[in-house]
Design an enzyme around this catalytic site. Structure first.
Site, PDB file in Angstrom:
ATOM      1  N   ASP A 252      21.838 -50.805  42.487  1.00 29.36           N
ATOM      2  CA  ASP A 252      22.989 -50.914  41.592  1.00 29.36           C
ATOM      3  C   ASP A 252      24.119 -50.041  42.147  1.00 29.36           C
ATOM      4  OD1 ASP A 252      22.172 -48.364  41.108  1.00 29.36           O
ATOM      5  OD2 ASP A 252      21.901 -48.596  38.952  1.00 29.36           O
ATOM      6  N   SER A 253      25.239 -50.026  41.458  1.00 22.39           N
ATOM      7  CA  SER A 253      26.400 -49.315  41.996  1.00 22.39           C
ATOM      8  C   SER A 253      26.406 -47.848  41.631  1.00 22.39           C
ATOM      9  CB  SER A 253      27.667 -49.940  41.441  1.00 22.39           C
ATOM     10  OG  SER A 253      27.736 -49.694  40.042  1.00 22.39           O
TER      11      SER A 253
ATOM     12  N   ASP B 157      31.531 -51.364  39.053  1.00 21.82           N
ATOM     13  CA  ASP B 157      32.338 -52.002  38.010  1.00 21.82           C
ATOM     14  C   ASP B 157      32.691 -50.954  36.967  1.00 21.82           C
ATOM     15  OD1 ASP B 157      29.718 -51.725  37.257  1.00 21.82           O
ATOM     16  OD2 ASP B 157      29.565 -53.649  36.238  1.00 21.82           O
TER      17      ASP B 157
ATOM     18  N   ASP C 250      16.481 -57.923  35.826  1.00 21.89           N
ATOM     19  CA  ASP C 250      15.844 -56.621  36.015  1.00 21.89           C
ATOM     20  C   ASP C 250      15.835 -55.896  34.685  1.00 21.89           C
ATOM     21  OD1 ASP C 250      18.790 -55.751  36.053  1.00 21.89           O
ATOM     22  OD2 ASP C 250      17.689 -53.846  36.070  1.00 21.89           O
TER      23      ASP C 250
ATOM     24  N   CYS D 176      -5.687 -62.896  31.791  1.00 24.70           N
ATOM     25  CA  CYS D 176      -4.884 -62.267  32.846  1.00 24.70           C
ATOM     26  C   CYS D 176      -5.769 -61.944  34.048  1.00 24.70           C
ATOM     27  CB  CYS D 176      -4.232 -61.002  32.307  1.00 24.70           C
ATOM     28  SG  CYS D 176      -3.295 -60.077  33.538  1.00 24.70           S
TER      29      CYS D 176
ATOM     30  N   CYS E   4      -4.892 -59.809  36.513  1.00 21.27           N
ATOM     31  CA  CYS E   4      -4.440 -58.589  37.199  1.00 21.27           C
ATOM     32  C   CYS E   4      -5.606 -57.633  37.404  1.00 21.27           C
ATOM     33  CB  CYS E   4      -3.313 -57.916  36.409  1.00 21.27           C
ATOM     34  SG  CYS E   4      -3.882 -56.854  35.057  1.00 21.27           S
TER      35      CYS E   4
ATOM     36  N   CYS F 111      -6.951 -56.024  34.120  1.00 26.98           N
ATOM     37  CA  CYS F 111      -7.702 -56.886  33.202  1.00 26.98           C
ATOM     38  C   CYS F 111      -9.022 -57.341  33.801  1.00 26.98           C
ATOM     39  CB  CYS F 111      -6.850 -58.091  32.795  1.00 26.98           C
ATOM     40  SG  CYS F 111      -5.517 -57.611  31.669  1.00 26.98           S
TER      41      CYS F 111
ATOM     42  N   HIS G 275      -0.508 -53.951  34.879  1.00 33.63           N
ATOM     43  CA  HIS G 275      -0.658 -55.151  34.045  1.00 33.63           C
ATOM     44  C   HIS G 275       0.707 -55.709  33.646  1.00 33.63           C
ATOM     45  CE1 HIS G 275      -1.903 -57.906  30.900  1.00 33.63           C
ATOM     46  NE2 HIS G 275      -0.926 -57.367  30.181  1.00 33.63           N
TER      47      HIS G 275
END
Lengths: 429, 417
Positions: free
Chosen positions: B120-121, B174, B294, B332, B334, B337, B362
């Site tokens: 980001d800026s 910005d 994000d 799930c 992952c 899990c 997770h």
């Protein structure tokens, strides 16, 4: 009588005391083994602190025995009883041998809560008082492969009276007899092994009495309690340990509790100890440090650069004089940095783009630099603990591999010199 | 399935879409290939080719604020299939500083991340974290929280830091105003953001390696948004972000600004909706035509023991899970899990940071899987059906559907039964 499939096969005994061998027949099916002198994997609640299974398994050659502690588990007794399948399955561990100790070696517990019939453990929810009945009920719900019998180890403060020490030996033997009785009557604990606990504070006669009496019982091995770092100086510890191991049967393993510093480990191996707990790398991690001591005794220069790791550099401050200070003056303060580690919070590592230890093959050293770990520490990032724990665990267990190699090749003296004076041989950096 | 269209500025097909002169000038290190477009909504599935690897969109980008994703190693993140993550310019510029990161071969080298990074800026943190910040035409002035020194973050400075960080996508500085502010300040900020965009473009030392995204501002005012869109889309930047939202405004305003923006953004460039990460918001905003998202929410909430599941979230630390021996989400796949139960994680939370890492893993897996399923459904031409199923699973009944989501979806021809 307890399971007794555990079998210690000694391949060498040096000077009648120093032992090299393999502890075989571990686990419910007896297929696991552990080399001695060796070290258990420190997993207070079934997890190596900070690590998930992914990060843990970046490490190779880990010991197959995990140490869990009743102090962490006791408050979850009800849950485990409802779960029914034991702590190993509860914690998502599959292929590991589970050893259950009473206390957490990295979290010394307050004194003054022990009675004739009870000992207390301290978990996240506070104190839990254990009678032998409750202790044994807990073991049935944990279903370890091997556990330490209940013991009164409250003798480590410097002003403990002879009377109190004698009482701790008596109580511990009484607890052991009660535990063994309950154990023999328990179907759930069939095939599970029990270690008796040797107490005796800093009094030689009590140590010998405790060792002799415990050895008379049908135990599978021995825990040496009350000798931990901070309880006494090293000379006394060695004297007492040697006296105790002399009394113990040669064919059963001896586990020394609460001792983890490399220099102390080496001395205690010489005094006849087989097994240690690996809480030391955790303590090093918690103070933001990385183990960096050298244990490379390979004569082959080509090998020296790769494995096992060698320390790149020890800093001006980490001189022998400093070690003296850390080793002696600060015995009681286990949060104090030792000469076996570097403090990565130190500003000098801010732009140090080398791995923590040159040649170390751990995930952290293969992928990251001191500058990055320094950054993670100063910004309080959780990854710092993860990476340091990976490195410190790898380094510490690597040290035990080197220790066994040294014993096999008659190079223990060389290893000792290297570990203690590593900073001098590597000073040129 | 929609035909595959190459839209990258360095591909021949793109030349048809713009003047030759423009195409030659804009050899940006980014190619967007539209893989499929939903015939009903504005959703699209793209391959976004960036310097370090191709990113499948729609994509959720986890946030690694200080050069690390809270407690997770880069190998774990890669193992979860993450193709791009964020670093924060403000934090990294403060500690360890851009000089050091440059010496470590950029942020990629410093954190040893082999895939793409977006930075980001620094402007947003300036406004949200730092007291005494003053915005002038020159830039944002603030006092360092570490040594109290006055620092000026100008568009040039922001880009210079981001050039040192070496991110694959940089964001323009910005002029950020809270989305709840109204009046002339919003208009001023919008115009200033356009001027700052030009300064950022001019300041970028690595246009061949680092993509600079413009950020559409204009608050909640449709006219200002439109004006900003008109002006910024005249610039040949590799991508656009929709900024100034997700800051506590009414959801009704939020989605209208999003859909207005995507209506006017060029089809052949990626659209990044900043700060959005709740599952419902993601699905709706993909339908409105956004490609990238994000948010710190999934990773932050994980550390408080909140696990994301298709039916909302599950508070692992709550007592009701102490004896619950199921995984967080039985469906799930992952690593958490597959190995651990709610009961074990509940207990582990009392003693070890690893409990947080388990939930973080997770939650990232949940976000990335959600976006993979969204993409798959777009590619297979069944995104509208996906939305309906998703909403049914997320909410116990029709009347609990948030009205803004119902309205937003209705605006793009999706009716929920």
């Amino acid at each position: 009588m307890a399971g007794s499939r555990m079998k210690l096969e000694l391949s060498r005994v040096i000077q009648g005391r120093v032992r090299l061998g393999v502890l075989k027949g571990l686990g419910r099916t007896g297929q696991h083994s552990l080399e001695v002198p060796g070290c258990l994997l420190y997993t207070p609640f079934g997890t190596v602190p900070h690590l998930t299974q992914d990060t843990l398994h970046t490490l190779s050659k880990l010991p197959r025995v995990s140490q869990v502690t009743l102090s962490n588990i006791a408050e979850h007794q009800e849950v485990l009883e409802e779960f029914k399948d034991g702590f190993r399955k509860f914690a998502g561990l599959h292929d590991t041998v589970l050893y259950c100790s009473l206390h957490d070696p990295a979290a010394p517990c307050p004194t003054g809560y022990t009675t004739n019939k009870t000992v207390s453990v301290w978990g996240s929810g506070g104190r839990i008082e254990l009678t032998v009945a409750k202790f044994m009920a807990l073991q049935k719900s944990v279903q370890p492969d091997w556990y330490q019998s209940m013991a009164d180890g409250e003798t480590w403060q410097s002003n403990t009276s002879r009377k109190r020490v004698r009482k701790s030996v008596d109580r511990t033997l009484a607890h052991l007899d009660e535990c063994l009785l309950a154990h023999q009557n328990s179907k759930e604990l069939e095939g599970v092994e029990v270690f008796g606990v040797v107490e005796g504070g800093d009094i030689l006669e009590e140590r010998i009495r405790s060792a002799r009496e415990t050895a008379k019982r049908p135990v599978d091995g021995f825990c040496l309690d009350g000798l931990q770092t901070g309880s006494m100086d090293q000379a006394l510890r060695i004297q007492l340990t040697s006296a105790v191991t002399k009394e113990l049967p040669e064919d059963k393993p001896r586990l020394l509790q609460g001792v983890g510093r490399p220099d102390e480990v080496l001395d205690c191996v010489e005094a006849g100890v087989d097994l240690f707990e690996s809480f030391f790398p955790f303590q090093v991690t918690e103070r933001g440090c990385a183990l960096s001591f050298s244990f490379d005794i390979s004569p082959d220069p080509e090998r020296a650069g790769s494995t096992p790791p060698t320390v790149l550099e020890l800093n001006e401050e980490d001189t022998a004089g400093d070690m003296q200070q850390n080793g002696d003056l600060n015995l009681n303060d286990q949060t104090q940095m030792t000469c076996f580690e570097i403090n990565l919070k130190d500003k000098r590592y801010q732009d140090d783009f080398r791995p923590l230890v040159d040649g170390c093959g751990c995930y952290c050293c293969r992928n990251h630099q001191r500058a990055y770990v320094h950054h993670l520490l100063v910004t309080n990032e959780l990854l710092a603990g993860v990476l340091l724990m990976i490195h410190n665990t790898a380094h510490y267990h690597g040290f035990f591999v080197a220790l066994r190699e040294a014993l096999a090749n008659d190079k223990l003296d060389l290893l000792k010199r290297r570990v203690l004076r590593g900073e001098q041989t590597e000073r040129k950096e | 399935m929609a035909a595959t269209v190459e839209c990258g500025s360095d591909s021949n097909a793109a030349v048809n879409n713009m003047s030759l002169k423009k195409a030659l000038k804009a050899a940006s290190p980014l190619t967007l290939r539209i893989v499929a477009e939903c015939p009903v909504t504005k959703a699209r599935a793209c391959d976004l080719m960036l310097p370090h690897c191709t990113v499948s969109t729609p994509v959720f980008m986890p946030v690694g604020t200080q050069g690390t994703l809270k407690g997770i190693t880069v190998d774990q993140l890669e193992g979860l299939g993450c193709q791009i993550c964020l670093g924060n310019t403000y934090h990294l510029g403060m500690r360890p500083g851009s000089d050091l990161i440059e010496r470590a071969n950029g942020l990629h080298g410093f954190m040893n991340w082999k895939r793409n990074l977006l930075t980001d800026s620094g402007g947003f943190q300036m406004v949200s974290l730092v007291e005494l910040s003053e915005v002038t035409e020159e830039g944002v002035k603030f006092k360092s929280p570490y040594d109290g020194k006055e620092i000026l973050l100008s568009p040039e400075k922001s880009i210079s830091i981001q050039n040192s960080l070496g991110s694959d996508i940089m964001m323009q500085l910005d002029d950020v105003v809270s989305s709840t502010v109204t009046g002339p300040r919003v208009e001023e900020a919008m115009h200033r953001s356009i001027r700052w965009l030009d300064r950022c473009i001019a300041a970028n030392k690595n246009p061949d390696k680092q993509n600079l995204f413009a950020i559409i501002q204009g608050g909640l005012n449709a006219d200002l948004r439109k004006a900003c869109l008109d002006e910024m889309t005249k610039r040949d930047v590799p991508g656009f972000a929709i900024g100034g939202l997700s800051g506590g405004e009414e959801k009704d305003d939020f989605w209208r600004m999003v859909t207005l923006s995507t209506d006017h953004l060029p089809r052949e460039k990626p659209r990044y909706l900043m700060g959005v990460g709740y599952a419902v918001d993601l699905v709706v905003c993909v339908a409105l035509g956004c490609d990238m998202f994000d948010c710190v929410f999934p990773t932050r909430t994980a550390r408080f023991g909140s696990a994301l599941v298709p039916w909302g979230s599950l508070q692992v630390k709550h007592k009701q899970y102490a004896k619950d021996f199921q995984p967080i989400d039985p469906d799930c796949q992952c690593p958490t899990c597959k190995r651990h139960s709610r009961a074990y994680l509940h207990a582990l939370f009392k003693s070890d940071t690893a409990a947080m890492h388990h939930i973080t893993i997770h939650n990232i897996a949940y976000q990335l899987n959600l976006m993979r399923s969204v993409r798959q459904s777009i590619v297979e031409g069944r995104f509208p059906e996906f939305i309906r199923t998703f909403m049914k699973r997320m909410f116990p009944s029709r009347d609990q559907y948030p009205s803004w989501a119902v309205d937003a979806l209705a605006s793009i021809n999706i009716t929920l039964e």
